[in-house]
Design an enzyme around this catalytic site. Structure first.
Site, PDB file in Angstrom:
ATOM      1  N   ASP A 217       0.851  -1.192   0.000  1.00  0.00           N
ATOM      2  CA  ASP A 217       0.000   0.000   0.000  1.00  0.00           C
ATOM      3  C   ASP A 217       0.887   1.242   0.000  1.00  0.00           C
ATOM      4  O   ASP A 217       2.121   1.145   0.024  1.00  0.00           O
ATOM      5  CB  ASP A 217      -0.941   0.014   1.212  1.00  0.00           C
ATOM      6  CG  ASP A 217      -2.287   0.675   0.895  1.00  0.00           C
ATOM      7  OD1 ASP A 217      -2.275   1.689   0.164  1.00  0.00           O
ATOM      8  OD2 ASP A 217      -3.317   0.192   1.381  1.00  0.00           O
ATOM      9  N   GLY A 243       4.157   1.260  -2.072  1.00  0.00           N
ATOM     10  CA  GLY A 243       4.009   1.447  -3.505  1.00  0.00           C
ATOM     11  C   GLY A 243       2.621   1.914  -3.885  1.00  0.00           C
ATOM     12  O   GLY A 243       1.759   2.122  -3.021  1.00  0.00           O
ATOM     13  N   PHE A 245      -0.559   1.028  -6.469  1.00  0.00           N
ATOM     14  CA  PHE A 245      -1.053  -0.025  -7.367  1.00  0.00           C
ATOM     15  C   PHE A 245      -1.426   0.491  -8.751  1.00  0.00           C
ATOM     16  O   PHE A 245      -1.720  -0.291  -9.651  1.00  0.00           O
ATOM     17  CB  PHE A 245      -2.204  -0.829  -6.750  1.00  0.00           C
ATOM     18  CG  PHE A 245      -3.333  -0.030  -6.136  1.00  0.00           C
ATOM     19  CD1 PHE A 245      -3.972   0.985  -6.818  1.00  0.00           C
ATOM     20  CD2 PHE A 245      -3.772  -0.336  -4.847  1.00  0.00           C
ATOM     21  CE1 PHE A 245      -5.032   1.678  -6.253  1.00  0.00           C
ATOM     22  CE2 PHE A 245      -4.818   0.364  -4.262  1.00  0.00           C
ATOM     23  CZ  PHE A 245      -5.453   1.371  -4.973  1.00  0.00           C
ATOM     24  N   HIS A 263     -14.228  -0.675  -5.120  1.00  0.00           N
ATOM     25  CA  HIS A 263     -15.397   0.199  -4.946  1.00  0.00           C
ATOM     26  C   HIS A 263     -15.003   1.667  -4.751  1.00  0.00           C
ATOM     27  O   HIS A 263     -15.865   2.545  -4.776  1.00  0.00           O
ATOM     28  CB  HIS A 263     -16.296  -0.300  -3.812  1.00  0.00           C
ATOM     29  CG  HIS A 263     -15.763  -0.094  -2.431  1.00  0.00           C
ATOM     30  ND1 HIS A 263     -16.529  -0.292  -1.310  1.00  0.00           N
ATOM     31  CD2 HIS A 263     -14.542   0.285  -1.959  1.00  0.00           C
ATOM     32  CE1 HIS A 263     -15.820  -0.048  -0.225  1.00  0.00           C
ATOM     33  NE2 HIS A 263     -14.608   0.308  -0.595  1.00  0.00           N
TER      34      HIS A 263
END
Length: 354
Positions: A217, A243, A245, A263
């Site tokens: 994350d 990091g 994504f 979501h």
């Protein structure tokens, strides 16, 4: 799982029965005034009332002194909550905890930070902007602060810490059920992409001693991960990586978990995330998205309400139907193999590479 589903079904049946038997104006008034209860719970959580009562009953005079609040108005707040079964009032304006208020304590199975986040000043302001979100199609954070939701958190450290703790509360509530409802133990390395402080992954590793984990994350998010890994004694089996994504994904895992991430984003961004995972996955690895899956019916569902939070607090994020997940999966190179339900509001959505 059967008992939980049966109990929930009975609860929903009697709620529906009450709606049919009572006049419509009465039912709608009750729904519309529930915001008083919600905000009162939020205030009690911020004031740490449940923690102050952990050792036993105390008079409101002492509670007001310790919380630096007005005694008369604190009593009115706690009296209202006691009427809902949240705290108990005894003679002499003495209050004690109940089964419900115990969920506000600083311990396992707590909803304290989840409630503070959703009912605190920031989100309360954003919810109040819902009409304009519906009218303009722009989320409340962007409208009021000119920032994306995650930029807002990064620039407001206190809000970011509270958000991460809130997500941990949510994971704590569901982790035991989730870790028992999917065969995580058959995988060697599990990567939790966007896994926050790592509560779910730590729980899975603790329960399955034969596997290793990768928590991935943003830098300001994973700062709390060490606490969870040490708490569950799995730090030696979990690699914590910083990091983004949207830029890259760590390789070498054979199961990639994406819990309550998609979501937050529109379809285009979801496809970017999933394509990055696809590009890093070894042959034979699988994708496991954990999110609400909306059904095309008129039945009450947590996901339909959570979708409103996505509307006010994300840039195009939403809860999706199975068909909408299939669209995103297919565009990313995945086949949606199956949807596995469990007693939580969030399903396991399994994907394999096409």
């Amino acid at each position: 799982m059967f008992v939980i589903n049966m109990t929930d079904g009975l609860r929903r049946f009697f709620i529906g029965l009450g709606q049919k038997m009572f006049p419509a104006d009465f039912v709608l008034m009750e729904y519309a005034t529930n915001f008083w209860i919600a905000k009162s719970i939020g205030v009690a959580a911020e004031l740490n009332i449940a923690d102050l009562l952990a050792a036993g009953p105390r008079p409101v005079t002492e509670l007001a002194a310790e919380t630096a609040t007005d005694e008369h108005n604190l009593y009115r707040l706690l009296r209202a909550l006691a009427g809902q079964g949240i705290f108990k009032e005894s003679k002499g304006k003495v209050f004690s905890n109940t089964k419900l208020s115990n969920a506000l304590l600083e311990e396992k199975q707590s909803m304290k930070y989840f409630i503070q986040h959703h009912l605190g000043d920031n989100n309360w302001e954003f919810v109040g902007d819902m009409r304009e979100c519906v009218r303009t199609g722009v989320n409340a954070i962007q409208r009021k602060h000119g920032l994306s939701p995650f930029e807002f958190l990064e620039r407001n450290p206190k809000s970011n810490v509270l958000f991460n703790r809130a997500m941990s509360n949510s994971s704590e509530m569901a982790a035991e059920v989730m870790s028992s409802s999917f065969p995580f133990g058959k995988y060697n390395i599990i990567a939790d992409i966007g896994g926050g402080a790592g509560y779910l992954l730590a729980h899975i590793l603790h329960k399955n001693r034969n596997i290793r984990g990768i928590l991935y994350d943003l830098p300001h998010v994973v700062t709390q991960a060490g606490i969870q890994m040490r708490k569950f004694a799995v730090a030696d089996r979990c690699l914590v990586l910083e990091g983004n994504f949207f830029k890259n994904i760590p390789g070498n895992a054979d199961l990639y978990i994406v819990k309550n991430i998609l979501h937050d984003w529109n379809d285009e961004d979801c496809i970017k995330i999933l394509k990055n995972i696809y590009a890093s996955m070894p042959d034979g690895a699988k994708l496991l998205v954990i999110d609400a899956v909306l059904k095309p019916d008129n039945k009450p569902a947590f996901g339909k309400l959570l979708d409103l939070q996505m509307m006010i607090g994300t840039n195009g994020g939403k809860e999706r139907t199975r068909e909408e997940f299939e669209t995103v999966f297919n565009a990313s190179g995945f086949h949606l193999a199956r949807v596995i339900g469990n007693p939580t509001p969030f399903s396991f959505i399994e994907g394999v590479r096409l």
